[in-house]
Design an enzyme around this catalytic site. Sequence first.
Site, PDB file in Angstrom:
ATOM      1  N   GLU A 156      -7.869  -5.201  -0.351  1.00  0.00           N
ATOM      2  CA  GLU A 156      -8.373  -5.961  -1.497  1.00  0.00           C
ATOM      3  C   GLU A 156      -8.319  -7.466  -1.291  1.00  0.00           C
ATOM      4  OE1 GLU A 156      -9.972  -4.054  -3.127  1.00  0.00           O
ATOM      5  OE2 GLU A 156      -8.904  -2.858  -4.616  1.00  0.00           O
ATOM      6  N   HIS A 179       0.848  -1.203   0.000  1.00  0.00           N
ATOM      7  CA  HIS A 179       0.000   0.000   0.000  1.00  0.00           C
ATOM      8  C   HIS A 179       0.870   1.234   0.000  1.00  0.00           C
ATOM      9  CE1 HIS A 179      -3.188   2.806   1.159  1.00  0.00           C
ATOM     10  NE2 HIS A 179      -4.004   1.886   0.678  1.00  0.00           N
TER      11      HIS A 179
HETATM   12  N1  ACO Z   1       3.978  -7.579  -4.571  1.00  0.00           N
HETATM   13  C1  ACO Z   1       5.314  -7.595  -4.821  1.00  0.00           C
HETATM   14  N2  ACO Z   1       6.090  -6.498  -4.763  1.00  0.00           N
HETATM   15  C2  ACO Z   1       5.491  -5.344  -4.416  1.00  0.00           C
HETATM   16  C3  ACO Z   1       4.129  -5.250  -4.131  1.00  0.00           C
HETATM   17  C4  ACO Z   1       3.354  -6.435  -4.211  1.00  0.00           C
HETATM   18  N3  ACO Z   1       2.044  -6.441  -3.965  1.00  0.00           N
HETATM   19  N4  ACO Z   1       3.818  -3.976  -3.824  1.00  0.00           N
HETATM   20  C5  ACO Z   1       4.953  -3.267  -3.922  1.00  0.00           C
HETATM   21  N5  ACO Z   1       5.975  -4.107  -4.283  1.00  0.00           N
HETATM   22  C6  ACO Z   1       7.365  -3.720  -4.470  1.00  0.00           C
HETATM   23  C7  ACO Z   1       7.560  -3.035  -5.810  1.00  0.00           C
HETATM   24  O1  ACO Z   1       7.833  -3.965  -6.859  1.00  0.00           O
HETATM   25  C8  ACO Z   1       8.727  -2.128  -5.530  1.00  0.00           C
HETATM   26  O2  ACO Z   1       9.920  -2.895  -5.567  1.00  0.00           O
HETATM   27  P1  ACO Z   1      11.258  -2.287  -6.214  1.00  0.00           P
HETATM   28  O3  ACO Z   1      11.583  -1.104  -5.354  1.00  0.00           O
HETATM   29  O4  ACO Z   1      12.224  -3.406  -6.111  1.00  0.00           O
HETATM   30  O5  ACO Z   1      10.900  -1.927  -7.623  1.00  0.00           O
HETATM   31  C9  ACO Z   1       8.506  -1.725  -4.069  1.00  0.00           C
HETATM   32  O6  ACO Z   1       7.714  -2.755  -3.490  1.00  0.00           O
HETATM   33  C10 ACO Z   1       7.778  -0.410  -3.940  1.00  0.00           C
HETATM   34  O7  ACO Z   1       6.633  -0.413  -4.789  1.00  0.00           O
HETATM   35  P2  ACO Z   1       5.922   0.892  -5.333  1.00  0.00           P
HETATM   36  O8  ACO Z   1       5.072   0.541  -6.499  1.00  0.00           O
HETATM   37  O9  ACO Z   1       6.949   1.972  -5.522  1.00  0.00           O
HETATM   38  O10 ACO Z   1       5.067   1.316  -4.087  1.00  0.00           O
HETATM   39  P3  ACO Z   1       3.708   2.106  -4.117  1.00  0.00           P
HETATM   40  O11 ACO Z   1       3.495   2.683  -2.794  1.00  0.00           O
HETATM   41  O12 ACO Z   1       3.653   3.029  -5.279  1.00  0.00           O
HETATM   42  O13 ACO Z   1       2.669   0.906  -4.399  1.00  0.00           O
HETATM   43  C11 ACO Z   1       0.713  -0.351  -4.584  1.00  0.00           C
HETATM   44  C12 ACO Z   1       1.460   0.710  -3.781  1.00  0.00           C
HETATM   45  C13 ACO Z   1       0.464   0.154  -6.000  1.00  0.00           C
HETATM   46  C14 ACO Z   1      -0.638  -0.639  -3.926  1.00  0.00           C
HETATM   47  C15 ACO Z   1       1.562  -1.666  -4.638  1.00  0.00           C
HETATM   48  O14 ACO Z   1       1.847  -2.123  -3.344  1.00  0.00           O
HETATM   49  C16 ACO Z   1       0.914  -2.746  -5.462  1.00  0.00           C
HETATM   50  O15 ACO Z   1       1.062  -2.759  -6.699  1.00  0.00           O
HETATM   51  N6  ACO Z   1       0.168  -3.710  -4.828  1.00  0.00           N
HETATM   52  C17 ACO Z   1      -0.509  -4.743  -5.564  1.00  0.00           C
HETATM   53  C18 ACO Z   1      -1.834  -4.218  -6.139  1.00  0.00           C
HETATM   54  C19 ACO Z   1      -2.881  -3.999  -5.069  1.00  0.00           C
HETATM   55  O16 ACO Z   1      -3.055  -4.817  -4.150  1.00  0.00           O
HETATM   56  N7  ACO Z   1      -3.610  -2.891  -5.202  1.00  0.00           N
HETATM   57  C20 ACO Z   1      -4.658  -2.499  -4.263  1.00  0.00           C
HETATM   58  C21 ACO Z   1      -4.148  -1.433  -3.331  1.00  0.00           C
HETATM   59  S1  ACO Z   1      -5.364  -1.026  -2.107  1.00  0.00           S
HETATM   60  C22 ACO Z   1      -6.403   0.062  -2.875  1.00  0.00           C
HETATM   61  O17 ACO Z   1      -6.038   0.811  -3.749  1.00  0.00           O
HETATM   62  C23 ACO Z   1      -7.797   0.058  -2.474  1.00  0.00           C
END
Ligand code: ACO
Length: 369
Positions: free
Chosen positions: A312, A257
Site C-alpha cells: 500500500e 503484513h
Molecule cells: N504500525 C505500527 N504498529 C504496527 C503496525 C503498523 N503498521 N502493524 C502492526 N503493528 C503492531 C501492532 O500494533 C501489534 O503490536 P502489539 O503486539 O504491541 O499490540 C503488532 O505489531 C502485531 O500486529 P497485529 O495487528 O497483531 O498483526 P497482523 O498480522 O494482524 O496485522 C496488518 C497486519 C493489519 C496489515 C497490520 O500490520 C497493520 O495494521 N498495518 C497498517 C495498515 C496497512 O498498511 N494495511 C494494508 C495491509 S496490505 C493489504 O492488505 C493489501
Amino acid sequence: MTEAPSPARMTPDPIAGLEGVVAANTSLSHVDGEEGVLILRGRLIEDLAGKMPFEAAVQHLWQDLGVSAAFSLQPGFARARQQAFKVVPLLEGADAALTVYERMQLGLAALPLGDELPAPVAISGALPVFLAASHRIASGHQPVAPDATLGTAADILKMLTGTVPPQESADALDRYLVTILDHGLNASTFTARVIGSTQADLKQAVLGAMGALSGPLHGGAPGPVLDMIDAIGAPENAAGWIESALARKERLMGFGHRIYRTRDPRADVLKDGLRVLGEENPKIRLAEDIELAALSALKEAKPDRPLDTNVEFYTAVLLDAIGIDRTLFTPLFAVGRTPGWCAHVLEQQQTGKLIRPSSHYVGPEPETV
Ligand code: ACO
C-alpha cells in the site's frame, strides 16, 4: 445471566484471526512471507508486472478455469466496458451522498449478465467503467464512454480525464493492476471464496469481497498513506512525526503484513514503476525518506515483530504520481483484484464444498428447569 460455559463446551480457543490456518488448496497464487516471494500460477510477480499487460496477466491467472481459453481478454474486457456503460445512467440518478465505491457496488448489483460474455469477463470489465463514471459524476462531470481500442489501464485514465493518457501513465497503472491481481487467501479473497462456496452468483461474491477490501487494515490503507506523506510534508519532519504517531499507539499505514515477515515484493515492483515516472518528482523523494524513517522507528518500537513496507505504501505514491485522486485508491484496488476474486470463486466452486467453520460458544447456558 452470565454463567460460565459447561465443561462440555470447553473446546480449545479459536486461532486469533485464523492466522496460519490453511483453508483452501489453490493453484492461483502463493505468498511466501519468510522469503518475500509472490507467485502467480507458477510465475514470480516480478516477471508479470511491467512485463505484460493486465489482460495477459489475467489470462495467465484464469487458465484452466474454463473462462479464457477460447477468449481473448483485450476485446473481451473492451466489450464488457461497452456493456457496462449502459448501466451508467442508473449511477447518475443515484443519491449524491454515495461514495465512488458505493456507486461501483450499485453498478455491479445492477449489471445484467447475459450469454455474450462469461460472468468473470463481464464483471471484471465493468468495474473500471463504474469507477470512472462514478468519479466524474461525483465531481460534476459527464461520464466518458469507454474506448474499445485501448487496454484496460489506458481506458481507465481516458474515462477519468476525457483524454488519451501519456503512455508512461498508462504503463504505470497497468503495472499496478497486475501487481495486485491476486495474493493468496487475504481477507477479501477468503470472503469471495466463502460466498462462492454457497453457489451464490459471482456478482454477490465480488460485492462481498469489495466490502472486505474497503477496511483500513486491508485495501483502505493507501489513501491514509498519502495523508501521512502530506502531513509529514518534508523529510526533516519524518522522524518526529512518526515517533509521535507511534507514541499515540497509531499504526503506520503502508507497513506491516499478516504474512510477510520481510519486505512485500509488490512494494519493490511498484517502486520500480516509479522510476519511469521521473526521479525528480519531489513527492517520490519524500516518500522514500519517510519509508526509511518509518522502518527505523518500527524496528525500534517493535523489535520482536518484523514490520516492513507493504504494497500500500508505494501504491499511494505511484497512483498519486500519475494524477489519480486518493479517493480512487481503494476503488482501483478492487478493479485490479476482481479477476483474482473471480478466479478464486471458480476454483472454490470446483471443489463443490461449502465453507462452514465452527465457533466456540462462550455465552451463558440455558437455565435448567
Ligand atoms: N504500525 C505500527 N504498529 C504496527 C503496525 C503498523 N503498521 N502493524 C502492526 N503493528 C503492531 C501492532 O500494533 C501489534 O503490536 P502489539 O503486539 O504491541 O499490540 C503488532 O505489531 C502485531 O500486529 P497485529 O495487528 O497483531 O498483526 P497482523 O498480522 O494482524 O496485522 C496488518 C497486519 C493489519 C496489515 C497490520 O500490520 C497493520 O495494521 N498495518 C497498517 C495498515 C496497512 O498498511 N494495511 C494494508 C495491509 S496490505 C493489504 O492488505 C493489501
